[in-house]
Design a protein around this motif. Structure first.
Motif, PDB file in Angstrom:
ATOM      1  N   ASN A  46      96.615  85.660   5.676  1.00 52.39           N
ATOM      2  CA  ASN A  46      97.410  85.158   6.800  1.00 52.39           C
ATOM      3  C   ASN A  46      97.302  83.650   6.976  1.00 52.39           C
ATOM      4  OD1 ASN A  46      98.648  87.532   7.726  1.00 52.39           O
ATOM      5  ND2 ASN A  46      96.719  88.196   8.625  1.00 52.39           N
ATOM      6  N   HIS A  48      99.095  81.493   5.660  1.00 54.63           N
ATOM      7  CA  HIS A  48     100.430  80.881   5.754  1.00 54.63           C
ATOM      8  C   HIS A  48     100.853  80.698   7.211  1.00 54.63           C
ATOM      9  CE1 HIS A  48     101.329  85.184   6.052  1.00 54.63           C
ATOM     10  NE2 HIS A  48     102.477  84.844   6.611  1.00 54.63           N
ATOM     11  N   GLY A  51      99.362  77.394   8.294  1.00 49.03           N
ATOM     12  CA  GLY A  51     100.090  76.259   7.723  1.00 49.03           C
ATOM     13  C   GLY A  51     101.427  76.020   8.397  1.00 49.03           C
ATOM     14  N   ILE A  52     102.151  77.094   8.642  1.00 48.96           N
ATOM     15  CA  ILE A  52     103.453  76.957   9.303  1.00 48.96           C
ATOM     16  C   ILE A  52     103.267  76.506  10.749  1.00 48.96           C
ATOM     17  CG2 ILE A  52     105.523  78.197  10.039  1.00 48.96           C
ATOM     18  CD1 ILE A  52     105.177  79.962   7.541  1.00 48.96           C
ATOM     19  N   SER A  92     104.623  88.716  10.850  1.00 50.61           N
ATOM     20  CA  SER A  92     103.602  89.675  10.459  1.00 50.61           C
ATOM     21  C   SER A  92     103.661  90.954  11.282  1.00 50.61           C
ATOM     22  CB  SER A  92     102.228  89.000  10.589  1.00 50.61           C
ATOM     23  OG  SER A  92     101.248  89.728   9.936  1.00 50.61           O
ATOM     24  N   ASN A 102      95.025  85.601  14.417  1.00 50.64           N
ATOM     25  CA  ASN A 102      95.865  84.500  13.935  1.00 50.64           C
ATOM     26  C   ASN A 102      95.984  83.390  14.970  1.00 50.64           C
ATOM     27  OD1 ASN A 102      96.266  85.634  11.454  1.00 50.64           O
ATOM     28  ND2 ASN A 102      98.329  86.340  11.869  1.00 50.64           N
TER      29      ASN A 102
END
Length: 123
Positions: A46, A48, A51-52, A92, A102
């Motif tokens: 997770n 990504h 990063g986003i 997700s 997250n």
């Protein structure tokens, strides 16, 4: 510009830190090594989202506040947490523990970003 790029690189360590800490917690509480690796690899998978969230929420918020000379750590951290939750919902899952994990990873990434910028600006 180089300080910001370095700070972004440091912030991407948050999935490793959160995955390792949560994995150790579950390893101690449950006692299964397989659960440690499952939690750790889920956090890495997770990454990504982190990063986003940094690209879409944290950097624009920091840039806007920096231009106005009103950088507020709480505003940047709030943008990271809300961005992490929204992006987790979109990409997700719609809820559950991974949503919280997250959001924590994104908040930790923003904290590492701000800490790294602060350390580099005082040197």
């Amino acid at each position: 510009m180089k300080n910001v790029a370095t700070a972004i690189g440091v912030s991407l360590l948050s999935p490793i830190l959160v995955g390792a800490l949560l994995g150790v917690y579950f390893l101690i509480s449950v006692g299964e090594a397989a659960l440690f690796w499952q939690v750790f690899t889920t956090a890495i998978a997770n990454a990504h989202i982190v990063g986003i969230s940094m690209a879409v929420c944290v950097l624009p918020t920091y840039h806007l506040l920096y231009k106005r000379n009103k950088v507020s750590y709480s505003a940047v951290m709030t943008a990271a947490m809300l961005g992490g939750a929204a992006l987790t919902y979109v990409f997700s899952v719609s809820g559950g523990p991974i949503l919280i994990a997250n959001s924590i990873m994104c908040s930790l990434a923003a904290a590492l970003f701000l800490y790294s910028l602060r350390q580099r600006s005082t040197v």
